[in-house]
Design an enzyme around this catalytic site. Structure first.
Site, short mmCIF file in Angstrom:
data_model
loop_
_atom_site.label_atom_id
_atom_site.label_comp_id
_atom_site.label_asym_id
_atom_site.label_seq_id
_atom_site.Cartn_x
_atom_site.Cartn_y
_atom_site.Cartn_z
N CYS A 109 29.13 -16.69 27.10
CA CYS A 109 28.17 -15.79 26.46
C CYS A 109 28.08 -15.99 24.95
CB CYS A 109 28.53 -14.35 26.79
SG CYS A 109 28.87 -14.11 28.53
N HIS A 248 25.12 -9.53 22.46
CA HIS A 248 25.09 -10.07 23.82
C HIS A 248 24.88 -8.92 24.82
CE1 HIS A 248 26.07 -11.93 27.53
NE2 HIS A 248 27.29 -11.42 27.60
N ASN A 278 23.02 -9.47 32.69
CA ASN A 278 23.79 -10.31 31.77
C ASN A 278 23.44 -11.78 32.07
OD1 ASN A 278 25.72 -11.86 30.50
ND2 ASN A 278 27.45 -10.59 31.11
N1 ACO Z 1 29.10 -0.42 43.12
C1 ACO Z 1 29.87 0.61 43.53
N2 ACO Z 1 31.19 0.68 43.27
C2 ACO Z 1 31.74 -0.34 42.59
C3 ACO Z 1 30.99 -1.45 42.16
C4 ACO Z 1 29.63 -1.46 42.45
N3 ACO Z 1 28.82 -2.48 42.09
N4 ACO Z 1 31.82 -2.29 41.50
C5 ACO Z 1 33.03 -1.75 41.51
N5 ACO Z 1 32.99 -0.56 42.19
C6 ACO Z 1 34.07 0.36 42.45
C7 ACO Z 1 35.42 -0.33 42.43
O1 ACO Z 1 35.68 -0.94 43.68
C8 ACO Z 1 36.32 0.84 42.16
O2 ACO Z 1 36.54 1.55 43.34
P1 ACO Z 1 37.96 2.18 43.68
O3 ACO Z 1 38.22 3.17 42.58
O4 ACO Z 1 37.75 2.81 45.01
O5 ACO Z 1 38.92 1.03 43.68
C9 ACO Z 1 35.50 1.71 41.23
O6 ACO Z 1 34.14 1.31 41.40
C10 ACO Z 1 35.85 1.55 39.76
O7 ACO Z 1 35.98 0.18 39.48
P2 ACO Z 1 36.31 -0.34 38.05
O8 ACO Z 1 36.39 -1.83 38.05
O9 ACO Z 1 37.47 0.44 37.51
O10 ACO Z 1 34.99 0.10 37.30
P3 ACO Z 1 34.75 0.21 35.75
O11 ACO Z 1 34.51 1.59 35.39
O12 ACO Z 1 35.77 -0.56 34.98
O13 ACO Z 1 33.38 -0.55 35.61
C11 ACO Z 1 32.56 -2.67 34.91
C12 ACO Z 1 33.27 -1.90 35.99
C13 ACO Z 1 31.16 -2.12 34.76
C14 ACO Z 1 32.48 -4.13 35.30
C15 ACO Z 1 33.35 -2.50 33.60
O14 ACO Z 1 34.70 -2.88 33.77
C16 ACO Z 1 32.78 -3.28 32.49
O15 ACO Z 1 31.77 -2.92 31.94
N6 ACO Z 1 33.42 -4.37 32.07
C17 ACO Z 1 32.90 -5.26 31.10
C18 ACO Z 1 32.70 -6.50 31.78
C19 ACO Z 1 31.37 -7.11 31.57
O16 ACO Z 1 30.41 -6.58 31.09
N7 ACO Z 1 31.37 -8.36 31.95
C20 ACO Z 1 30.24 -9.15 31.86
C21 ACO Z 1 30.64 -10.57 31.88
S1 ACO Z 1 31.55 -11.01 30.54
C22 ACO Z 1 30.62 -10.93 29.26
O17 ACO Z 1 29.46 -11.12 29.31
C23 ACO Z 1 31.29 -10.63 28.05
#
Ligand code: ACO
Length: 321
Positions: A109, A248, A278
């Site tokens: 990214c 980004h 993204n």
């Molecule tokens: N739909 C429904 N539920 C989901 C989904 C989905 N698509 N994805 C995960 N879950 C569930 C998980 O299984 C988990 O369930 P559980 O509690 O029963 O185990 C629950 O939701 C919470 O999961 P987390 O991973 O803790 O969710 P979080 O609040 O951290 O959000 C997210 C996930 C949005 C990916 C967050 O971690 C984030 O924003 N991270 C940044 C990563 C990012 O943006 N990466 C992009 C690529 S890298 C870059 O471009 C820099």
């Protein structure tokens, strides 16, 4: 450095959050509230080299620069059509940029910003005069469409810019942290030769996009504000003086967190991840093209661009338009 023109190219096929809820257990509410993403474009056959070339032609048209005038083409991508030839050479062939030197940049990214920094260094040295930069991805081919934790995040597309030397100020900071590389991985290649026991099978875990979302989130909300503070100090301006922050487009919550930490009004942080998701290296040039074509950035505006992602890598740039 001056941006002479920008362009974009997106696949026609729109995939909404509701569409995804039919293939994995998810919902529009979950995706929108956690990421800000409502839909994304997914290749219906368009390749990275096609999207990159289309964005390039739009940028050249706006810049009023012919393909023959280009002396360097860089494509930032982590999803090339193949390893060799590189995507920049394929773009060269498609657009007829016969006088250009061509290579790719692999920095996820942050790729487009690293290409911008490379262009600035070449322009400053006088080695090249007219440079085409492209960020282009078809991340859809690296996504595991059965993994709801990643498949909802990414999209395909390409953005391009034509740049040339100018007196407008350009200041950059960048960095990498290879020790944290394992928090975001994709498309491992096996060792495969007559001296190894290792077979040629890449497991799905090694092939598909893997992400430790929380680690990436923590990295982003720490690194981006820190790099913005560093760049304003280096450029001798204040955060308040900056007209636009083009970050980004990974996640709306990351951007909101940066805004809160630095007390920046959200209106100064345009976003388009609601429509495109993204798109990794394509995200910043897609956004840049959109805000420039809408006339949002005015001559004299002070703009910060910031990319962050796999590697881990990050780069932040201050530009005067
Ligand atoms: N739909 C429904 N539920 C989901 C989904 C989905 N698509 N994805 C995960 N879950 C569930 C998980 O299984 C988990 O369930 P559980 O509690 O029963 O185990 C629950 O939701 C919470 O999961 P987390 O991973 O803790 O969710 P979080 O609040 O951290 O959000 C997210 C996930 C949005 C990916 C967050 O971690 C984030 O924003 N991270 C940044 C990563 C990012 O943006 N990466 C992009 C690529 S890298 C870059 O471009 C820099």
């Amino acid at each position: 450095m001056k941006i002479l023109g920008t362009g974009s190219a997106l696949p026609d096929h729109i995939v909404t959050n509701d569409d995804l809820s039919k293939i994995v257990e998810t919902s529009d509410e979950w995706i929108t509230s956690r990421t800000g993403i409502r839909q994304r474009r997914i290749s219906g056959g368009e390749t990275v080299s096609e999207l990159a070339s289309k964005a390039a032609l739009a940028a050249l048209e706006q810049a009023k620069v012919s393909a023959e005038e280009l002396d360097l083409i860089m494509v930032a991508t982590i999803t090339p059509d193949g390893i060799m030839p590189n995507m920049a050479c394929m773009v060269q062939d498609r657009i007829g940029a016969v006088n250009a030197t061509c290579f790719d940049i692999n920095a996820a990214c942050s790729g487009f910003l690293f290409a911008l920094n490379t262009a600035n260094a070449y322009l400053t040295s006088g080695m090249y005069q007219k440079i085409l930069l492209i960020g282009a991805e078809t991340l859809s081919k690296l996504v595991n469409w059965e993994d709801r934790t990643t498949c909802v995040l990414f999209g395909d597309g390409a953005g391009a810019a034509v740049v040339a030397a100018d007196e407008q100020r350009y200041v950059a900071v960048s960095g990498s942290d290879g020790a944290k590389g394992q928090v975001l991985t994709a498309a491992q290649l096996p060792l495969r030769n007559f001296t190894t026991e290792q077979g040629d099978i890449v497991t799905p875990e090694q092939f598909y996009m893997y992400m430790n979302g929380q680690e990436v989130f923590k990295f982003a909300v720490r690194t981006v504000p820190d790099s913005i503070l560093k760049i304003v100090e280096k450029a001798q301006v204040t955060v308040d003086e900056i007209d636009w922050f083009l970050l980004h487009q990974a996640n709306e919550r990351i951007i909101a967190s940066v805004a809160k930490r630095l007390d920046i009004p959200m209106e100064k942080m345009p976003m388009n991840m609601d429509r495109y998701g993204n798109t990794s290296a394509a995200s910043i040039p897609l956004l840049l093209d959109e805000v420039l074509r809408k006339g949002m950035i005015k001559p004299g505006n002070k703009v910060i661009l910031s990319g962050f992602g796999g590697g881990l890598t990050w780069g932040t740039v201050y530009m005067e338009f």
